[in-house]
Design a protein around this motif. Sequence first.
Motif, PDB file in Angstrom:
ATOM      1  N   ILE A  67      11.353  96.126  68.450  1.00 42.19           N
ATOM      2  CA  ILE A  67      11.614  94.898  67.706  1.00 42.19           C
ATOM      3  C   ILE A  67      10.546  93.873  68.056  1.00 42.19           C
ATOM      4  CG2 ILE A  67      13.286  93.081  67.180  1.00 42.19           C
ATOM      5  CD1 ILE A  67      15.504  94.898  68.096  1.00 42.19           C
ATOM      6  N   GLU A  68       9.617  93.659  67.135  1.00 37.63           N
ATOM      7  CA  GLU A  68       8.574  92.651  67.334  1.00 37.63           C
ATOM      8  C   GLU A  68       9.122  91.261  67.044  1.00 37.63           C
ATOM      9  OE1 GLU A  68       5.929  91.381  68.175  1.00 37.63           O
ATOM     10  OE2 GLU A  68       4.339  92.845  68.478  1.00 37.63           O
ATOM     11  N   GLU A  69       8.519  90.248  67.700  1.00 37.08           N
ATOM     12  CA  GLU A  69       8.944  88.862  67.527  1.00 37.08           C
ATOM     13  C   GLU A  69      10.454  88.740  67.722  1.00 37.08           C
ATOM     14  OE1 GLU A  69       6.836  86.391  67.166  1.00 37.08           O
ATOM     15  OE2 GLU A  69       5.050  87.638  66.947  1.00 37.08           O
ATOM     16  N   ALA A  70      10.964  89.373  68.786  1.00 41.70           N
ATOM     17  CA  ALA A  70      12.411  89.468  68.995  1.00 41.70           C
ATOM     18  C   ALA A  70      13.074  88.111  69.141  1.00 41.70           C
ATOM     19  CB  ALA A  70      12.693  90.334  70.224  1.00 41.70           C
ATOM     20  N   HIS A  71      12.339  87.103  69.592  1.00 44.02           N
ATOM     21  CA  HIS A  71      12.933  85.772  69.758  1.00 44.02           C
ATOM     22  C   HIS A  71      13.375  85.175  68.424  1.00 44.02           C
ATOM     23  CE1 HIS A  71       8.571  85.276  69.250  1.00 44.02           C
ATOM     24  NE2 HIS A  71       8.863  84.179  68.577  1.00 44.02           N
ATOM     25  N   ASN A  72      12.832  85.683  67.308  1.00 43.00           N
ATOM     26  CA  ASN A  72      13.246  85.195  65.993  1.00 43.00           C
ATOM     27  C   ASN A  72      14.553  85.826  65.530  1.00 43.00           C
ATOM     28  OD1 ASN A  72      11.060  83.458  65.574  1.00 43.00           O
ATOM     29  ND2 ASN A  72       9.784  85.104  64.781  1.00 43.00           N
ATOM     30  N   PHE A  73      14.944  86.945  66.144  1.00 45.37           N
ATOM     31  CA  PHE A  73      16.155  87.653  65.737  1.00 45.37           C
ATOM     32  C   PHE A  73      17.317  87.452  66.703  1.00 45.37           C
ATOM     33  CE2 PHE A  73      12.618  90.457  64.147  1.00 45.37           C
ATOM     34  CZ  PHE A  73      12.694  90.030  62.836  1.00 45.37           C
ATOM     35  N   VAL A  74      16.997  87.265  67.962  1.00 51.35           N
ATOM     36  CA  VAL A  74      18.042  87.096  68.968  1.00 51.35           C
ATOM     37  C   VAL A  74      17.621  85.986  69.929  1.00 51.35           C
ATOM     38  CG1 VAL A  74      17.147  88.964  70.439  1.00 51.35           C
ATOM     39  CG2 VAL A  74      19.584  88.326  70.581  1.00 51.35           C
ATOM     40  N   GLY A  75      17.385  84.825  69.357  1.00 54.26           N
ATOM     41  CA  GLY A  75      16.956  83.670  70.133  1.00 54.26           C
ATOM     42  C   GLY A  75      18.130  82.947  70.775  1.00 54.26           C
ATOM     43  N   LEU A  76      17.820  81.930  71.530  1.00 53.69           N
ATOM     44  CA  LEU A  76      18.851  81.173  72.232  1.00 53.69           C
ATOM     45  C   LEU A  76      19.818  80.508  71.256  1.00 53.69           C
ATOM     46  CD1 LEU A  76      16.671  79.455  74.999  1.00 53.69           C
ATOM     47  CD2 LEU A  76      18.240  81.374  75.291  1.00 53.69           C
ATOM     48  N   GLU A  77      19.322  80.142  70.070  1.00 58.94           N
ATOM     49  CA  GLU A  77      20.159  79.441  69.103  1.00 58.94           C
ATOM     50  C   GLU A  77      20.468  80.300  67.878  1.00 58.94           C
ATOM     51  OE1 GLU A  77      18.168  75.812  68.185  1.00 58.94           O
ATOM     52  OE2 GLU A  77      18.265  75.029  70.233  1.00 58.94           O
ATOM     53  N   SER A  78      20.198  81.585  67.956  1.00 60.61           N
ATOM     54  CA  SER A  78      20.470  82.471  66.818  1.00 60.61           C
ATOM     55  C   SER A  78      21.972  82.649  66.629  1.00 60.61           C
ATOM     56  CB  SER A  78      19.821  83.840  67.040  1.00 60.61           C
ATOM     57  OG  SER A  78      18.419  83.724  67.142  1.00 60.61           O
ATOM     58  N   PHE A  79      22.380  82.802  65.364  1.00 63.10           N
ATOM     59  CA  PHE A  79      23.791  83.032  65.075  1.00 63.10           C
ATOM     60  C   PHE A  79      23.889  84.081  63.978  1.00 63.10           C
ATOM     61  CE2 PHE A  79      22.356  79.745  62.200  1.00 63.10           C
ATOM     62  CZ  PHE A  79      22.935  80.089  60.988  1.00 63.10           C
ATOM     63  N   GLY A  80      25.100  84.587  63.767  1.00 62.45           N
ATOM     64  CA  GLY A  80      25.307  85.573  62.725  1.00 62.45           C
ATOM     65  C   GLY A  80      25.449  86.975  63.279  1.00 62.45           C
ATOM     66  N   LYS A  81      25.469  87.942  62.373  1.00 64.13           N
ATOM     67  CA  LYS A  81      25.718  89.330  62.750  1.00 64.13           C
ATOM     68  C   LYS A  81      24.561  89.960  63.517  1.00 64.13           C
ATOM     69  CE  LYS A  81      28.655  90.343  58.722  1.00 64.13           C
ATOM     70  NZ  LYS A  81      28.767  91.204  57.508  1.00 64.13           N
ATOM     71  N   LEU A  82      23.313  89.584  63.165  1.00 64.22           N
ATOM     72  CA  LEU A  82      22.153  90.260  63.757  1.00 64.22           C
ATOM     73  C   LEU A  82      22.064  90.070  65.271  1.00 64.22           C
ATOM     74  CD1 LEU A  82      19.626  91.943  63.573  1.00 64.22           C
ATOM     75  CD2 LEU A  82      18.363  89.884  62.868  1.00 64.22           C
ATOM     76  N   PRO A  83      22.084  88.851  65.797  1.00 62.28           N
ATOM     77  CA  PRO A  83      22.016  88.717  67.253  1.00 62.28           C
ATOM     78  C   PRO A  83      23.187  89.374  67.964  1.00 62.28           C
ATOM     79  CG  PRO A  83      22.478  86.587  66.215  1.00 62.28           C
ATOM     80  CD  PRO A  83      22.094  87.533  65.131  1.00 62.28           C
ATOM     81  N   VAL A  84      24.364  89.349  67.337  1.00 64.07           N
ATOM     82  CA  VAL A  84      25.527  90.017  67.934  1.00 64.07           C
ATOM     83  C   VAL A  84      25.276  91.516  68.046  1.00 64.07           C
ATOM     84  CG1 VAL A  84      27.967  90.596  67.594  1.00 64.07           C
ATOM     85  CG2 VAL A  84      27.172  88.268  67.169  1.00 64.07           C
ATOM     86  N   LEU A  85      24.707  92.105  66.987  1.00 66.20           N
ATOM     87  CA  LEU A  85      24.443  93.550  67.003  1.00 66.20           C
ATOM     88  C   LEU A  85      23.375  93.912  68.028  1.00 66.20           C
ATOM     89  CD1 LEU A  85      24.840  96.371  65.875  1.00 66.20           C
ATOM     90  CD2 LEU A  85      23.196  95.826  64.061  1.00 66.20           C
ATOM     91  N   ILE A  86      22.305  93.107  68.103  1.00 69.06           N
ATOM     92  CA  ILE A  86      21.254  93.398  69.080  1.00 69.06           C
ATOM     93  C   ILE A  86      21.804  93.326  70.506  1.00 69.06           C
ATOM     94  CG2 ILE A  86      19.049  92.615  70.033  1.00 69.06           C
ATOM     95  CD1 ILE A  86      18.241  91.731  67.232  1.00 69.06           C
ATOM     96  N   LYS A  87      22.649  92.335  70.766  1.00 66.87           N
ATOM     97  CA  LYS A  87      23.279  92.234  72.093  1.00 66.87           C
ATOM     98  C   LYS A  87      24.156  93.452  72.368  1.00 66.87           C
ATOM     99  CE  LYS A  87      23.493  87.168  72.088  1.00 66.87           C
ATOM    100  NZ  LYS A  87      24.400  85.993  72.108  1.00 66.87           N
TER     101      LYS A  87
END
Length: 514
Positions: A364-384
């Motif tokens: 996952i390139e540029e991962a901070h854009n998908f699972v950043g400190l302020e990210s919300f929604g389904k995507l960051p939850v799934l990556i975690k």
Amino acid sequence: MRDVQESGSEIGYTVGDNMPESVRFVVRPDVDLKRWEYVSVDNRNSKVIARVERIVSRSDLLKEGIDYNSVEKFVNADINESVTVAIAKTTGTIKDDEVFKSGREIIRPGTVVRIAETRLLKKLFGFPEEDSIYIGNLADHEDIPIGVSLSGLRRHLAILSQTGAGKSNTAAVLIEEILKKGGTIVVLDPHADYVLMKRSSSGKIFSENTKVFRTPMSTGRYSAEMSAITERFTLRFQDLDEDDLFDIMRINEKWTTLRDIVREALQKTGGKRDLKDFLESVDRLTPDKRGKISGRIALLRSIKDIFSQRTTDISEYLGPGQLSVLDLSGLDQDVTAYFTLRVLEEIYDKKVSGEFKLPVFVFIEEAHNFVGLESFGKLPVLIKKIAGEGRKFGVFLVVITQRPGKIDQDVLSQCNSQIILRITNPIDQRAIAESCEFVSQAIIDDLPSLNTGEAVITGQIVRFPTVVKIRRRETMEGGGDIDLLSLLREAREMRNKLKDPKFEKDRISKLMEG
């Protein structure tokens, strides 16, 4: 000065306080010792290997408070008794041809210190061939190849670097080596850095097991020839359920009114039920309802080109021993997040269900854009979720970011191995120190001094923290910086040409002829 690269040469004696984790030694006056050099000490029936982390040259005569004239007199009289003392951190012990972690044995003062022999370093940093991924050479030791443990990737990996330090090259090298081992790899590539990996740097096919998928909105740097060997990554609007549509339009669960309006338009869509029919259904809504979702509909219209007559099936990008690069360049951040979510959900479901039994490595390139400190929604939850549980099902993450301080710290801490290139930002350094178990303060202090392409590797993919010069990738580079100097040279030539009277005369002549 004596050449310290001579393997096994005697360079000093241990002095002062020595502990199991470090040794202190006085250096021979004729030896030019370098930081990060590896030394060995014979201790009973074993050899302790240590890496020099600090070197101090001092003089009892020329102390800090002495004045300039006195120093000049001593120097001119050749009276200058100085001593060089080095402190080295123990990395490993070799006994009976086996490698052990150091940390128990005490080395007594007066013990001979030598430059570590090449054969010892190869033993210390080597892994069995089947488990080894060759990524480069020991820093300042071109004769010591470094391989990282393929098995160590089961606990996820983070590649951390500031811009221009060699992050993409490092990731490409890992991808090449995992592919050689038969790994199944999916690369989520928002900037088209890896889209040319089907070919080697010479232009020949690197691997027939590589597929590059691009969306209709891709802005990747493709030649006509490369475009011909890429595949389309598209969606069929009719295949989307209402949750998919909410995700694409970024209507979260709290916005129930907007969801109800979109749901109504979707239910009343007739005809082929494609995007055109859906938009016509929206137009038939009341003005009040249309106004409330107008911004979301404008977003949908702006990305209409991603929709096609078919949806790319997972079987096309998830295959045994196959590298699939998904070019997500040119897409709005929200659409990029949706595509990423869709791919990760499909991969994870296939792995949990057991339908795809082989291990899958997801970059996952540029991962901070998908699972950043302020990210919300389904995507960051799934990556975690994948970071926490994916290894049980054979999904292994390689998280790549140039902003470690902005990525979710739980995800970073779940990556039990790190490849860290040059980082000078204190916020990013602090995030690494707080989230990465194997990263010491000494490693953090070293990060700003790393050259481009040099990396500190820690965690389960190596036995000990190691400074490595990453090799050059074998495949073609898709991203990278523009060649500023050559472009400026071209601009000067064009400017001078425009000022040339002959050029202006020829231009006018052509206009008159036309």
